[in-house]
Write a protein that holds these residues in place. Structure first.
Motif, PDB file in Angstrom:
ATOM      1  N   GLY A 118      43.851  33.140  65.636  1.00 34.33           N
ATOM      2  CA  GLY A 118      43.076  34.353  65.825  1.00 34.33           C
ATOM      3  C   GLY A 118      43.751  35.307  66.794  1.00 34.33           C
ATOM      4  O   GLY A 118      44.531  34.904  67.638  1.00 34.33           O
ATOM      5  N   ARG A 119      43.463  36.574  66.663  1.00 35.46           N
ATOM      6  CA  ARG A 119      44.080  37.591  67.523  1.00 35.46           C
ATOM      7  C   ARG A 119      43.733  37.384  68.996  1.00 35.46           C
ATOM      8  O   ARG A 119      44.500  37.763  69.867  1.00 35.46           O
ATOM      9  N   GLU A 120      42.554  36.777  69.267  1.00 33.37           N
ATOM     10  CA  GLU A 120      42.156  36.609  70.665  1.00 33.37           C
ATOM     11  C   GLU A 120      42.962  35.527  71.381  1.00 33.37           C
ATOM     12  O   GLU A 120      42.913  35.399  72.586  1.00 33.37           O
ATOM     13  N   ASN A 121      43.743  34.738  70.613  1.00 32.70           N
ATOM     14  CA  ASN A 121      44.523  33.653  71.205  1.00 32.70           C
ATOM     15  C   ASN A 121      45.952  34.053  71.549  1.00 32.70           C
ATOM     16  O   ASN A 121      46.691  33.270  72.125  1.00 32.70           O
ATOM     17  N   GLU A 122      46.353  35.251  71.136  1.00 26.24           N
ATOM     18  CA  GLU A 122      47.716  35.671  71.434  1.00 26.24           C
ATOM     19  C   GLU A 122      47.789  37.184  71.597  1.00 26.24           C
ATOM     20  O   GLU A 122      46.910  37.911  71.159  1.00 26.24           O
ATOM     21  N   ALA A 123      48.850  37.608  72.271  1.00 27.96           N
ATOM     22  CA  ALA A 123      49.084  39.041  72.471  1.00 27.96           C
ATOM     23  C   ALA A 123      50.589  39.245  72.584  1.00 27.96           C
ATOM     24  O   ALA A 123      51.309  38.370  73.077  1.00 27.96           O
ATOM     25  N   ARG A 124      51.044  40.382  72.118  1.00 28.66           N
ATOM     26  CA  ARG A 124      52.464  40.732  72.282  1.00 28.66           C
ATOM     27  C   ARG A 124      52.733  40.972  73.764  1.00 28.66           C
ATOM     28  O   ARG A 124      51.930  41.604  74.453  1.00 28.66           O
ATOM     29  N   ILE A 125      53.885  40.513  74.226  1.00 26.92           N
ATOM     30  CA  ILE A 125      54.188  40.645  75.654  1.00 26.92           C
ATOM     31  C   ILE A 125      54.321  42.101  76.073  1.00 26.92           C
ATOM     32  O   ILE A 125      53.865  42.485  77.147  1.00 26.92           O
ATOM     33  N   ASP A 126      54.926  42.946  75.223  1.00 28.23           N
ATOM     34  CA  ASP A 126      55.081  44.345  75.623  1.00 28.23           C
ATOM     35  C   ASP A 126      53.725  45.045  75.731  1.00 28.23           C
ATOM     36  O   ASP A 126      53.466  45.774  76.687  1.00 28.23           O
ATOM     37  N   LYS A 127      52.835  44.764  74.781  1.00 27.01           N
ATOM     38  CA  LYS A 127      51.488  45.372  74.829  1.00 27.01           C
ATOM     39  C   LYS A 127      50.701  44.848  76.030  1.00 27.01           C
ATOM     40  O   LYS A 127      49.996  45.598  76.697  1.00 27.01           O
ATOM     41  N   TRP A 128      50.822  43.549  76.292  1.00 32.28           N
ATOM     42  CA  TRP A 128      50.080  42.947  77.405  1.00 32.28           C
ATOM     43  C   TRP A 128      50.540  43.520  78.742  1.00 32.28           C
ATOM     44  O   TRP A 128      49.720  43.844  79.612  1.00 32.28           O
ATOM     45  N   MET A 129      51.865  43.670  78.922  1.00 31.64           N
ATOM     46  CA  MET A 129      52.378  44.211  80.192  1.00 31.64           C
ATOM     47  C   MET A 129      51.945  45.664  80.393  1.00 31.64           C
ATOM     48  O   MET A 129      51.671  46.081  81.506  1.00 31.64           O
ATOM     49  N   TRP A 130      51.867  46.421  79.296  1.00 33.55           N
ATOM     50  CA  TRP A 130      51.380  47.795  79.386  1.00 33.55           C
ATOM     51  C   TRP A 130      49.872  47.784  79.665  1.00 33.55           C
ATOM     52  O   TRP A 130      49.395  48.511  80.539  1.00 33.55           O
ATOM     53  N   ALA A 131      49.134  46.944  78.944  1.00 31.08           N
ATOM     54  CA  ALA A 131      47.675  46.894  79.089  1.00 31.08           C
ATOM     55  C   ALA A 131      47.257  46.493  80.504  1.00 31.08           C
ATOM     56  O   ALA A 131      46.281  46.999  81.042  1.00 31.08           O
TER      57      ALA A 131
ATOM     58  N   THR B 155      56.603  51.902  75.914  1.00 29.63           N
ATOM     59  CA  THR B 155      58.028  52.109  75.676  1.00 29.63           C
ATOM     60  C   THR B 155      58.860  51.505  76.804  1.00 29.63           C
ATOM     61  O   THR B 155      59.865  50.833  76.557  1.00 29.63           O
ATOM     62  N   ILE B 156      58.432  51.727  78.034  1.00 27.51           N
ATOM     63  CA  ILE B 156      59.162  51.177  79.185  1.00 27.51           C
ATOM     64  C   ILE B 156      59.087  49.654  79.170  1.00 27.51           C
ATOM     65  O   ILE B 156      60.070  48.974  79.438  1.00 27.51           O
ATOM     66  N   ALA B 157      57.916  49.107  78.818  1.00 23.58           N
ATOM     67  CA  ALA B 157      57.760  47.650  78.731  1.00 23.58           C
ATOM     68  C   ALA B 157      58.695  47.086  77.660  1.00 23.58           C
ATOM     69  O   ALA B 157      59.352  46.060  77.861  1.00 23.58           O
ATOM     70  N   THR B 158      58.774  47.764  76.515  1.00 27.90           N
ATOM     71  CA  THR B 158      59.655  47.335  75.420  1.00 27.90           C
ATOM     72  C   THR B 158      61.110  47.387  75.862  1.00 27.90           C
ATOM     73  O   THR B 158      61.879  46.452  75.616  1.00 27.90           O
ATOM     74  N   GLU B 159      61.500  48.474  76.529  1.00 30.48           N
ATOM     75  CA  GLU B 159      62.884  48.616  77.007  1.00 30.48           C
ATOM     76  C   GLU B 159      63.227  47.517  78.015  1.00 30.48           C
ATOM     77  O   GLU B 159      64.335  46.981  77.999  1.00 30.48           O
ATOM     78  N   ALA B 160      62.295  47.193  78.894  1.00 26.98           N
ATOM     79  CA  ALA B 160      62.535  46.144  79.885  1.00 26.98           C
ATOM     80  C   ALA B 160      62.839  44.814  79.187  1.00 26.98           C
ATOM     81  O   ALA B 160      63.733  44.071  79.602  1.00 26.98           O
ATOM     82  N   CYS B 161      62.105  44.530  78.105  1.00 26.31           N
ATOM     83  CA  CYS B 161      62.358  43.308  77.330  1.00 26.31           C
ATOM     84  C   CYS B 161      63.746  43.361  76.689  1.00 26.31           C
ATOM     85  O   CYS B 161      64.511  42.400  76.762  1.00 26.31           O
ATOM     86  N   LYS B 162      64.060  44.501  76.081  1.00 23.48           N
ATOM     87  CA  LYS B 162      65.348  44.647  75.388  1.00 23.48           C
ATOM     88  C   LYS B 162      66.525  44.525  76.334  1.00 23.48           C
ATOM     89  O   LYS B 162      67.600  44.072  75.958  1.00 23.48           O
ATOM     90  N   LYS B 163      66.324  44.931  77.588  1.00 24.48           N
ATOM     91  CA  LYS B 163      67.400  44.858  78.586  1.00 24.48           C
ATOM     92  C   LYS B 163      67.480  43.490  79.251  1.00 24.48           C
ATOM     93  O   LYS B 163      68.274  43.285  80.165  1.00 24.48           O
ATOM     94  N   GLY B 164      66.619  42.547  78.821  1.00 24.26           N
ATOM     95  CA  GLY B 164      66.665  41.204  79.388  1.00 24.26           C
ATOM     96  C   GLY B 164      66.012  41.084  80.746  1.00 24.26           C
ATOM     97  O   GLY B 164      66.267  40.143  81.499  1.00 24.26           O
ATOM     98  N   ARG B 165      65.150  42.026  81.093  1.00 19.58           N
ATOM     99  CA  ARG B 165      64.502  42.020  82.411  1.00 19.58           C
ATOM    100  C   ARG B 165      63.202  41.229  82.425  1.00 19.58           C
ATOM    101  O   ARG B 165      62.621  41.031  83.479  1.00 19.58           O
ATOM    102  N   VAL B 166      62.717  40.850  81.252  1.00 22.70           N
ATOM    103  CA  VAL B 166      61.454  40.119  81.161  1.00 22.70           C
ATOM    104  C   VAL B 166      61.741  38.741  80.583  1.00 22.70           C
ATOM    105  O   VAL B 166      62.421  38.617  79.565  1.00 22.70           O
TER     106      VAL B 166
END
Length: 146
Positions: free
Chosen positions: A2-15, A23-34
């Motif tokens: 179910g959706r309540e059991n998981e969340a995307r890391i980029d959305k969660w960090m923004w939320a 966008t910044i959260a996504t970039e941080a992941c892409k740059k290996g910072r997360v």
């Protein structure tokens, strides 16, 4: 699952206001910072309650424990219900040392740093991220009381 059991890391960090924009959260992941368990993660990585997320913002690495999942942005007052800041105290000591090192390493008699020297020092101590990228403004004293 179910959706309540998981969340995307980029959305969660923004939320949870770790980053000002998704966008910044996504970039941080892409740059290996997360990372999770010292392994860099992609923005689409799903997280679950109990995960420890490490966010590198030179010169330190913040650590957050996932307490609840969400992909909807919230007010700052609700953030403690969704994450626990478990950044070790020694990381803040590194941050404090980098903040004052510009004054410590300066030779006596040279006066104040020039604007150019100040900008170079700021660029050096902040790395690739700008303070504006991070949205949280934790009162770290709140976390020391536990």
């Amino acid at each position: 699952m179910g959706r309540e059991n998981e969340a995307r890391i980029d959305k969660w960090m923004w939320a949870t206001r770790i980053f000002k924009t998704r966008t910044i959260a996504t970039e941080a992941c892409k740059k290996g910072r997360v990372s999770i368990a010292n392994t860099p993660v992609k923005p689409s990585r799903t997280i679950k309650v109990g995960d420890i997320i490490q966010v590198r913002k030179p010169p330190i690495t913040y650590s957050f424990k996932v307490l609840a999942l969400t992909e909807k942005r919230m007010g700052a007052k609700l953030v403690p219900e969704y994450l626990e800041n478990i950044t070790p105290p020694e990381q803040y000591e590194i941050l404090e040392m980098s903040r004052i090192s510009g004054f410590i390493n300066r030779s006596k008699g040279l006066g104040r740093p020039t604007k150019r020297e100040g900008r170079e020092l700021k660029k050096f101590t902040e790395g690739e991220f700008f303070d504006d990228d991070f949205d949280f403004d934790f009162d770290f004293d709140d976390y020391d009381e536990d």
